[in-house]
Design an enzyme around this catalytic site. Sequence first.
Site, PDB file in Angstrom:
ATOM      1  N   CYS A 174       0.825  -1.205   0.000  1.00 19.86           N
ATOM      2  CA  CYS A 174       0.000   0.000   0.000  1.00 19.86           C
ATOM      3  C   CYS A 174       0.861   1.258   0.000  1.00 19.86           C
ATOM      4  CB  CYS A 174      -0.940  -0.008   1.204  1.00 19.86           C
ATOM      5  SG  CYS A 174      -0.097  -0.232   2.781  1.00 19.86           S
ATOM      6  N   HIS A 198      -1.512   0.790   7.459  1.00 20.47           N
ATOM      7  CA  HIS A 198      -1.960   0.865   6.069  1.00 20.47           C
ATOM      8  C   HIS A 198      -1.770   2.286   5.553  1.00 20.47           C
ATOM      9  CE1 HIS A 198      -4.213   0.192   2.460  1.00 20.47           C
ATOM     10  NE2 HIS A 198      -5.127   1.084   2.780  1.00 20.47           N
TER      11      HIS A 198
END
Length: 1359
Positions: free
Chosen positions: A181, A484
């Site tokens: 990510c 994330h």
Amino acid sequence: MEMVPSEEKQLVPKEIESAAEEPRVLCIVQDTTNAKTVNERLTLNLPASTTVNKFYEDVAHKAGYVKGTFCLAWANNGDTAPLDQASEMSLVLSGFEAGKRNFLQLTDKDGEQPQIASDESGTADSSGLDDSSQDRFIGPLPRDGTVGCSSDYSSPSYSYSSILNKSETGYVGLVNQAMTCYLNSLLQTLFMTPEFRNALYNWEFEELEEDPVNSIPYQLQRLFVLLQTSKKRAIETTDVTRSFGWDSSEAWQQHDVQELCRVMFDALEQKWKQTEQADLINQLYQGKLKDYVRCLECGYESWRIDTYLDIPLVIRPFGASQAFGSVEEALQAFIQPETLDGPNQYFCERCKKKCDARKGLRFLHFPYLLTLQLKRFDFDYTTMHRIKLNDRMTFPEELDMSPFIDVEDEKSPQTESCTDSGAENEGSCHSDQMSNDFSTDDAVDEGICLDNTSSAERVLKPKSSLTFELFSVMVHSGSAAGGHYYACIKSFSDSQWYSFNDQHVSKITQDDIRKTYGGSSGSRGYYSSAFASSTNAYMLMYRLKDSSRNAKFLEVEEFPEHIKRLVQREKESEEQEKRQREIERNTCKIKLFCMHPVKTMMMENKLEVHKDKTLREATEMAYKLMDLDGVVPLDCCRLVKYDEFHEYLERSYEGEEDMPMGLLLGGVKSSYMFDLLLEIRRPDQLFQPYKPGEVMVKVHVVDLKGESIAAPVSVRAYLNQTITEFKQLIAQATGLCAETMRVVLERCYNDLRLLYVPNKTLKAEGFFRSNKVFVESSDSTDHQAVFTDSVLWKLLDRHGNTIRLFVSLPEQSPGSLANRTSCPKASADSEDSFDGAKGSRKSVEAILEESTEKLKNLSLQQQQQQQQQQHQQSSSTSDSQKSSEHSDFEHIESPAQEPDAASQPSQTENCTRAASDTENQFPSEERSDSDVNNDRSTSSVDSDILSSSHSSDTLCNADSGPLPLANGLDSHSITSSRRSKAHEGKKETWDTAEEDSGTDSEYDENGKSKADAQYLYFKAEPYSNEDGSGEGQKCLLVHVDKRITLAAFKQNLEPFVGVPSTQFKVFRVYANNQEFESVRLNETLSSFSDDNKITIRFGRALKKGEYRVKVYQLLVNDPEPCKFLLDTVFAKGMTVRQSKEELLPQLKDQCKLDLSIDRFRLRKKTWKNPGTVFLDYHVYEEDINISSNWEVFLEVLEEPERMKSMSQLAVLTRRWCPAQMKLEAFREVVLESSSVEELKEKLSELSGIPLENLEFAKGRGTFPCDISVLEIHQDLDWNPKVSTLNVWPLYICDDGAVIFYRDSTEELMELSEEERNELMKKESSRLLKTGHRVSYSPRKEKALKIYLDGGPTKDPGQD
């Protein structure tokens, strides 16, 4: 590990908030229409008021299908009827449950595959995307901190079809490989930067100079082209990471996005050398600043110029209790000078002495693209852990940098001018803060280069030239341990903000950007970060507002020619992929079987045929797939519906040769409940039609005189046929007489049923799809006998229970013949049979006769048994005579096999467990035979189930209780069981240690199970070992009834081994050639299967009530506290002292330990933990439970034994000295009770610590409960508030517990940073050697590297 934030501060579009107020329905849809999508899940979290019609629309949108071309049905309530697509009822009223998971299946409609929705048009840069085109929210309840986050992020597995169609925003997402990510966020930011994207497009790849796979700029170029022109919702980044030189493991490593940015820019600079883009990174991202020191007495200034690619801004200053509130505050602090005074005075070159001075940084030049890193990751020196600072820090949409530029007169005569150091900034006081790994080019920059202008020119420069516009916010959600990344990016085309969250792209608002400031609504106090949202901005990118320089994205028609060619190639590739997907969606994939006429074995393959292909074409494809060209003609083959599990031919397809396979198979499905068989006939045969409703019967003809069972003949019958009609059918197929025919159905293993009622139907008799029967038609008197007493039953019983074993005998040592103590004549014959010619068999047969007779004599029932034994003797003798020319065993898997074919693997009874004891040569292997049995593959079991031969006892018998023996059945009983006493005794071997020892006799005093001796068939013959191993070793091929006990089996082997059964051991050999001793004499060979290997070794076998024991020495103060000593034997009823007496000579001979019986003890061993101390008067099996492969600790005592009673408690104590940062050696303390007060008194007496200052804590984990000296002082639960040791949280109820204690008044040693780091390294090394985890040491992170040569070079010295 990637995380989904769950804080109250949200980043979701405004229209979502109103939807969150009503209950929501979580729907999980499984797409069963395609093999690739069957394992994927579509997750939708919808308002409860959503109608079923709207639900269909949402599923169609998410799956990429056209609405109306598929059906939705419940997955788990048995109702297969599809939901009404036109219904306007809400989900709740239609049976959906709010707040719970509702499972549904997406299925074909009318047997047709769902249609894929037409691809959306437009590019990523298309404008005019108003709010009405925004994605409808389909995702989790709005409690996440991610922008526009949908449920597909919650689960790493997303639907493949959901990425086929482009987002309504017009932008394309990037698929997260696993933990990439951070990479996706940076790539999307660079893609949305017009100047970078356009410059990348202007670079042309020269294929002759470099492999395109390893070219980073080329793969970025391809990726950007796909992001701009692809019609998919998301695309892969694997080609880009492959060009980095990364393997698949890198996808599971999460890195810092700022670190990636610097490493990637460095790699691009290296790749772009000698090109027009050589200075692109510097022109766009590089700035300059001055690092200076100014004397406060004379004004003399020493300075140098450094470059930077990003500005790291501190969130909370070191030692401060309050964080900076804004980016502007942090920037001001960044350039705030510090005064060097006192011991930190600066030596002035002009004053020639140490003077007070001012040290600081000044910005000289800001780059066109300004990157700010918010330093949210820090190190907490109190806990020695990395932490994340979630404090609130605001940042403006437009940032004016003019207040931070250097306005002082740099041309002062007192200023010493230094050369621009560029990247050579070793010794720079700010080098630990700055990202200055890049070299400086002194050419004129296209930015706001101020260092070469006079102060007058600087003053005249307009302030607007230093106004920067925010266009990218890279957000981190999670903690310092992991999290994330996603990016919020503003498009310069329409000034609209978008959330790029891996494969999901959605519109967001300015309010959502403000929610990334971090922090909470409360004060900015010291602890505010602990209660703040973990989702906040980490990296900001600004662009200078300058109309003369601000570029626009290149449109497709403006692309350079090489990019247009690349676009065309990618478009063709995408179209080809789409066509391939369409073919995949219309391809039927089904298992194909064929009994190969040459290889005489069942072949398996996968037939992939388009749904529009006819059966005739599919047959030709299967013919070629099975490689039958030239073996049999094509017209001798046909495809039939087949059930592999039951080996059942369900139906044939006469007259349907031109029907499409899609209709024939019921549509294209992810999996089918049936298979196909390519059936082959001889040219002179005709294919038999197979109709639905027929059952398949394998008929084995039994020859009573020859005592043989023929290979099966397949017959098809109907369930409503009577037994009389069925006999006529068999008579036609086999040529036997129907009037005298006896038919026996084997329903499952251990269950033979004589079919004797003429008018009873096959269905009533228990026939199913595939069945197995034995038939016999002769005029013998055996018809008149009760079935369970008949020769036919005994033959079938023996056939079903006989297995084939390969037995390797030990090499005979000189003089062994003279020492044989049993069966001397048989032994001599046996040796003759080995030494003589291969054809000499009489001596072996004589041995077999005597062995069989010996087995029969085990019975205690005299008269009836003797008659049966005589019958069995003649049977065994005839078998022996025919052993070399005819076998009693059929080939289950191959109907084409001749009747004298070798036996194939028969069913093993896996419910019976056999223990073993490893021999001395395997001290490190502590698995028993039972362990291996449980781990063993069930391939042989599956094989037999498929062939419908001997099905597993546990599968077929409804009753779990023991069945009576065959000879004890009522004379009128028709159904019989072949389960013997061996099966009844299974339960006993599980319950008590006595049976577990495997040394008890199976036969009871009444001789009940000895009646089975008549069925315990044993036949042996020499064979040569073909694998070449053990050359010259004597081997036996043994056919034996697997209901025989190990004791009886060993007695039968005595003549061949040459010594009594008590003088040799039986080892079972497994696939990896590991050997495990079988020691349970009362257990049968039920756990063995065909072709198992057995090795016989000389050595004393365990007697009844004996157990093999492994003895380990306990060394409490050694780095390795557990040391293996020897194997020995303990017996039931023996006292601990007696076992110690037997150990003494063994310890002296084998371990060189000369001990006194009163100066060592035995104690319980549980893995590595010392337990109960065994007292001399304890008796094994009465006071101490003992079992096979038992392990025990031997502990040498420095003083006479203090443990005299079971009421005493022996604990191991260890003093912690915080002032010296060390642990003392273990010392044992014996307590008379479980009182905490007594423990403290004993510890005080032992150490001299005053009672009121003594604190103790229980050790954690396995012995020796190692813990770092950096953690022990605060991590253990010191001084628990309890009065006894046997309650929570101590639970000390047995000997061997570890207790740490300390003096509460002793202060912890103060360590400098260097001392702490040094101690940390030592502790880490020590604990790793002992195998204990170092909790304070974080997981070693893999350095982020981009390899310019295509991949890393393996360092052999690295781990």
